[in-house]
Design a protein around this motif. Structure first.
Motif, PDB file in Angstrom:
ATOM      1  N   ALA A   1       0.814  -1.227   0.000  1.00 30.29           N
ATOM      2  CA  ALA A   1       0.000   0.000   0.000  1.00 30.29           C
ATOM      3  C   ALA A   1       0.845   1.272   0.000  1.00 30.29           C
ATOM      4  O   ALA A   1       0.345   2.353  -0.296  1.00 30.29           O
ATOM      5  CB  ALA A   1      -0.950   0.002   1.204  1.00 30.29           C
ATOM      6  N   ASP A   2       2.130   1.152   0.310  1.00 31.94           N
ATOM      7  CA  ASP A   2       2.998   2.339   0.268  1.00 31.94           C
ATOM      8  C   ASP A   2       3.422   2.673  -1.162  1.00 31.94           C
ATOM      9  O   ASP A   2       3.996   3.728  -1.405  1.00 31.94           O
ATOM     10  CB  ASP A   2       4.229   2.133   1.155  1.00 31.94           C
ATOM     11  N   GLU A   3       3.149   1.768  -2.105  1.00 31.48           N
ATOM     12  CA  GLU A   3       3.472   2.033  -3.518  1.00 31.48           C
ATOM     13  C   GLU A   3       2.192   2.470  -4.211  1.00 31.48           C
ATOM     14  O   GLU A   3       1.305   1.669  -4.491  1.00 31.48           O
ATOM     15  CB  GLU A   3       4.049   0.766  -4.163  1.00 31.48           C
ATOM     16  N   LEU A   4       2.113   3.768  -4.480  1.00 29.63           N
ATOM     17  CA  LEU A   4       0.834   4.360  -4.858  1.00 29.63           C
ATOM     18  C   LEU A   4       0.329   3.894  -6.217  1.00 29.63           C
ATOM     19  O   LEU A   4      -0.857   3.967  -6.495  1.00 29.63           O
ATOM     20  CB  LEU A   4       0.949   5.888  -4.836  1.00 29.63           C
TER      21      LEU A   4
ATOM     22  N   TRP B   1      -5.446   4.653   0.303  1.00 29.89           N
ATOM     23  CA  TRP B   1      -6.395   3.704  -0.285  1.00 29.89           C
ATOM     24  C   TRP B   1      -7.697   3.750   0.511  1.00 29.89           C
ATOM     25  O   TRP B   1      -7.949   2.896   1.373  1.00 29.89           O
ATOM     26  CB  TRP B   1      -5.812   2.282  -0.276  1.00 29.89           C
ATOM     27  N   PRO B   2      -8.558   4.763   0.213  1.00 26.24           N
ATOM     28  CA  PRO B   2      -9.798   4.945   0.990  1.00 26.24           C
ATOM     29  C   PRO B   2     -10.633   3.663   1.081  1.00 26.24           C
ATOM     30  O   PRO B   2     -11.282   3.417   2.101  1.00 26.24           O
ATOM     31  CB  PRO B   2     -10.544   6.025   0.205  1.00 26.24           C
TER      32      PRO B   2
ATOM     33  N   GLU C   1      -5.372  -3.186  -4.829  1.00 26.21           N
ATOM     34  CA  GLU C   1      -6.768  -3.412  -5.248  1.00 26.21           C
ATOM     35  C   GLU C   1      -7.065  -4.911  -5.338  1.00 26.21           C
ATOM     36  O   GLU C   1      -8.146  -5.368  -4.989  1.00 26.21           O
ATOM     37  CB  GLU C   1      -7.067  -2.728  -6.590  1.00 26.21           C
ATOM     38  N   GLN C   2      -6.073  -5.675  -5.797  1.00 27.23           N
ATOM     39  CA  GLN C   2      -6.274  -7.135  -5.870  1.00 27.23           C
ATOM     40  C   GLN C   2      -6.484  -7.723  -4.484  1.00 27.23           C
ATOM     41  O   GLN C   2      -7.339  -8.587  -4.281  1.00 27.23           O
ATOM     42  CB  GLN C   2      -5.049  -7.818  -6.484  1.00 27.23           C
ATOM     43  N   GLN C   3      -5.696  -7.263  -3.528  1.00 24.90           N
ATOM     44  CA  GLN C   3      -5.863  -7.754  -2.157  1.00 24.90           C
ATOM     45  C   GLN C   3      -7.254  -7.398  -1.624  1.00 24.90           C
ATOM     46  O   GLN C   3      -7.900  -8.215  -0.965  1.00 24.90           O
ATOM     47  CB  GLN C   3      -4.781  -7.162  -1.240  1.00 24.90           C
TER      48      GLN C   3
ATOM     49  N   VAL D   1     -14.693  -4.819   9.756  1.00 24.14           N
ATOM     50  CA  VAL D   1     -13.545  -5.080   8.887  1.00 24.14           C
ATOM     51  C   VAL D   1     -12.382  -4.146   9.226  1.00 24.14           C
ATOM     52  O   VAL D   1     -12.582  -2.968   9.513  1.00 24.14           O
ATOM     53  CB  VAL D   1     -13.991  -4.873   7.416  1.00 24.14           C
ATOM     54  N   SER D   2     -11.158  -4.698   9.163  1.00 25.93           N
ATOM     55  CA  SER D   2      -9.953  -3.895   9.394  1.00 25.93           C
ATOM     56  C   SER D   2      -8.856  -4.293   8.415  1.00 25.93           C
ATOM     57  O   SER D   2      -8.419  -5.445   8.400  1.00 25.93           O
ATOM     58  CB  SER D   2      -9.452  -4.091  10.825  1.00 25.93           C
ATOM     59  N   LEU D   3      -8.420  -3.332   7.599  1.00 24.74           N
ATOM     60  CA  LEU D   3      -7.416  -3.616   6.565  1.00 24.74           C
ATOM     61  C   LEU D   3      -6.266  -2.609   6.538  1.00 24.74           C
ATOM     62  O   LEU D   3      -5.171  -2.946   6.094  1.00 24.74           O
ATOM     63  CB  LEU D   3      -8.092  -3.586   5.175  1.00 24.74           C
ATOM     64  N   ALA D   4      -6.521  -1.379   6.961  1.00 22.22           N
ATOM     65  CA  ALA D   4      -5.603  -0.283   6.632  1.00 22.22           C
ATOM     66  C   ALA D   4      -4.520  -0.086   7.678  1.00 22.22           C
ATOM     67  O   ALA D   4      -4.811   0.188   8.840  1.00 22.22           O
ATOM     68  CB  ALA D   4      -6.386   1.014   6.469  1.00 22.22           C
ATOM     69  N   ASN D   5      -3.266  -0.194   7.265  1.00 25.91           N
ATOM     70  CA  ASN D   5      -2.139   0.322   8.037  1.00 25.91           C
ATOM     71  C   ASN D   5      -1.992   1.804   7.667  1.00 25.91           C
ATOM     72  O   ASN D   5      -2.886   2.383   7.037  1.00 25.91           O
ATOM     73  CB  ASN D   5      -0.873  -0.501   7.728  1.00 25.91           C
TER      74      ASN D   5
END
Ligand SMILES: *Cc1c(COP(=O)(O)O)cnc(C)c1O
Length: 363
Positions: A163-166, A200-201, A172-174, A189-193
């Protein structure tokens, strides 16, 4: 007199970054990640400075118990769950929430006799292949959890690898994989670091899990408009302890790895890799002296390094040096920038501060 090295920790910067996180998170709740001693900032002090955090994320029960012993009353999430079944009694007793990422952990949880049910964060492996259940197994695990008296709420989580590579389409695949695996399952749900939260909103879900951004560092290599609003929490500072005038041809430090090509004024600064400053930082790595940008010269040693003072003729012994953080003119030198020079990442620099560096907290 003490050695000059210290790390100032700004509670107001921490608060500022937390409020930025909240504004991005919207209605989502915040897991403030304070593993590895609060990324080197002192886990208990960081926790005390974040009264609005919904839950704290740590890597082990030892880190969780340390928070309890420090009087922290907010809930705690074990981001890797438990390592041995013997931890489960304390987990239930202290209401720690646990990630369950493997069949082995799941079986131990199902087999335990617990004084009360625990909240489980069931981890899906959406492509990082580090921890978690692949899609079919994720569903089977979910069904087992639903049927167990040891389990209270179930939350659904995964972790983003890129996610650090914009511009990397893998994120999106993940997210697609996670969404199809969890489509009809009940649970927040929890995904975002940090980088998921900022860039990645779609990853924000009901619980965000920022670590690095709380401490005021950007997770991105390039400049980013939101990351630019962060304030560094840690300022690693020391002082000039000696000054030398070099002639052309003179070398500095071990191996004489840097040599003067013209008359050069060199300051010796009381900080080295024994404090956590990266030894691999090359000549040219930025350093603030009296709030002005200067640069590292030669190899970093255990307790000292050398800095160019040629363009700072007034600099003298005792003058302030900032290795990263906030200079006295308001100039910022971020740990991310220093990390880039050193060929590493800001997470490594912050968590690498050693125990001989006193942490000084201020508002
Ligand atoms: C460490 C960690 C985080 C925080 O990551 P940052 O990149 O520092 O924001 C989030 N989630 C999990 C599972 C982690 O292990």
């Amino acid at each position: 007199m003490a050695r000059f090295i210290q790390a100032d920790i700004s509670r107001s910067a921490l608060q500022h970054n937390f409020q930025l996180v909240k504004s991005l998170a919207g209605a989502a709740r915040v897991v403030a990640v304070i593993k590895a001693n609060g990324y080197g900032h002192g886990a208990a002090e960081v926790a005390r400075s974040l009264p609005e955090a919904d839950i704290f994320g740590v890597a082990s029960i030892e880190e969780a118990l340390e928070l309890v012993e420090s009087g922290i009353r907010q809930p705690v999430l074990l981001l890797e769950g438990f390592f041995e079944a013997s931890e489960l009694q304390e987990i239930a007793h202290f209401d720690f929430e646990v990630v369950i990422h493997s069949r082995d952990q799941l079986d131990k949880l199902l087999a335990a006799r617990l004084e009360k049910p625990v909240t489980v964060w069931l981890k899906h492996d959406s492509g990082m292949h580090r921890l978690g259940f692949t899609s079919e197994r994720f569903r089977l695990a979910y069904n087992d959890l639903v049927d167990s008296a040891n389990v209270g709420a179930i939350r659904l989580m995964s972790h983003l690898a890129c996610a650090d590579e914009l511009d990397n389409p893998f994120t999106e695949q993940q997210l697609d994989r996670f969404e199809s695996a969890s489509a009809d399952l009940q649970g927040e749900v929890s995904l975002a670091n940090s980088s998921g939260l900022l860039a990645w909103p779609r990853s924000r879900g009901q619980w965000v899990r920022p670590g690095l951004v709380l401490y005021g560092c950007s997770p991105f290599a390039a400049s980013h408009p939101i990351a630019n609003k962060l304030r560094p929490v840690m300022t690693l500072r020391s002082k000039v302890m000696a000054i030398h005038q070099l002639e052309a041809g003179d070398g500095v430090g071990y191996g004489q790895a840097w040599r003067a090509v013209k008359p050069t004024r060199v300051g010796t600064v009381a900080v080295g890799y024994g404090d956590g400053y990266p030894r691999q930082a090359p000549s040219g790595t930025p350093i603030l002296v009296n709030g002005e940008r200067s640069q590292l010269l030669g190899r970093v040693s255990m307790d000292m390094l050398s800095v160019d003072l040629t363009h700072l003729p007034d600099a003298k012994v005792g003058d302030p040096v900032v290795l990263w953080g906030k200079g006295q003119n308001g100039d910022q030198l971020s740990a991310s920038e220093v990390a880039r020079y050193a060929g590493t990442i800001p997470w490594v620099l912050l968590t690498g501060i050693t125990s001989r560096v006193p942490l000084n907290y201020h508002d």
